[in-house]
Design an enzyme around this catalytic site. Structure first.
Site, PDB file in Angstrom:
ATOM      1  CB  ALA A 156     -11.415 -27.517-113.960  1.00 16.37           C
ATOM      2  CE  LYS A 157      -2.765 -27.016-111.848  1.00 17.31           C
ATOM      3  NZ  LYS A 157      -1.891 -26.866-113.017  1.00 17.31           N
TER       4      LYS A 157
END
Ligand code: PMP
Length: 311
Positions: A156-157
């Protein structure tokens, strides 16, 4: 023509200077946002700006939002439309970078996110190179480890997760290196501070699997596809150990920001013969042609911002 950079925030298009957040915003205090970075490339001959693989970035933004349980009320199509609108309203005719952020927008103290409001913003800014793509990078293996899936998932960013990248990049820069290569907690090679990593060894192009605590990079996927279909070189996703970087023929980093950037030195040891290698160079030149729309093939990867110029 003088134009103003426009951002999208809370459902409205506003000049960037007026698109501000409250100091008590949850995401600012606790790093509870998810984001993307998308490049737009100006093609002067065609007077066109192409957003590269915008859809794939917005699909990943949705995935990041699911992981962080942040509501994102815009579909991938909506997000593409908002992007086009921002770039058109800002009238950009140069290379740009789009930054969408879905974030916890509630105000108040306390790290919990359940019941805290969500927000979304998107802005664009002119952008040139993020790292040098011609000279060849000199990298160190960082003393900081990449966070793991059960700490802050690199898949996940997450805005807060980039404190990990910032520590590594600061250490690399202040020790005189261009970039940091990060190992996962178990000591295997993960990725650069904000780039995926590839090496060429014994005729294969090798990159860590997505289960080795790396971001599922869109440039990574692009280059794997090009290598498989056009270079005819075997592409292998497997764990890479640190010392393989010292014996590789080529090593390079890739990402939306970094594009395709050859590495010529790791931990003060030359990579291969100490120059950017042929596989890296071939992939880089093909990548630059594709993102600028100089090569017309793979058109679905490019979202054109402006009406085609009349000839
Ligand atoms: N890894 C990390 C940690 C990143 O921040 C990025 C940049 N988004 C990448 C890899 C490369 O991903 P992409 O090619 O999708 O930009």
């Amino acid at each position: 023509m003088e134009t103003t950079a426009i951002a999208f925030i809370d459902g409205r298009y506003l000049p960037v200077a007026e698109a501000n957040l409250n100091v008590m915003t949850h995401a600012l205090n606790y790093g509870t946002g998810v984001f993307e970075g998308i490049r737009g490339y100006w093609n002067a001959a065609e007077e066109q700006l192409f957003l590269f693989r915008a859809r794939e970035h917005f699909v990943r933004l949705h995935e990041s939002a699911r992981i962080m349980a942040i509501a994102l009320p815009y579909s991938v199509d909506d997000l593409c439309q908002i992007s086009l609108e921002i770039v058109r309203r800002s009238a950009y005719r140069q290379d740009i970078y789009l930054r969408p952020i879905a974030y916890k927008s509630g105000l108040g103290i306390g790290v919990g996110t359940a019941g805290v409001a969500d927000g979304f913003l998107l802005f664009a800014t002119p952008m040139g190179n993020y790292v040098d793509t011609e000279r060849g990078l000199r990298c160190c293996v960082s003393s900081w480890r990449r966070t793991s899936d059960n700490a802050i998932p690199p898949r996940a960013k997450v805005t807060g997760g980039y404190a990990n990248a910032a520590l590594a990049k600061y250490e690399a820069a202040t020790n005189g290196y261009d970039e940091a290569i990060m190992l996962a907690e178990n000591g295997v090679v993960a990725e650069g501070s904000a780039e995926n990593l590839f090496m060429v060894r014994r005729g294969s192009l090798i990159t860590p699997p997505i289960s080795d605590n790396v971001l599922e990079g869109i440039t990574r996927a692009t280059l794997m596809e090009l290598a498989r279909t056009e270079l005819g070189i075997p592409v292998v996703e497997r764990t890479i150990q640190r010392t393989e970087l010292y014996t590789a023929d080529e090593v390079f980093l890739c990402g939306t920001g970094a594009q395709v950037a050859g590495i010529v030195e790791v931990d003060r040891r030359p990579v291969g013969v100490g120059r950017i290698g042929p596989v890296t160079a071939a992939l880089q030149s093909r990548y630059f042609d594709l993102v600028h729309g100089v090569s017309r093939d793979r058109a679905p990867w490019r979202l054109a911002v402006y009406e085609p110029a009349r000839v």
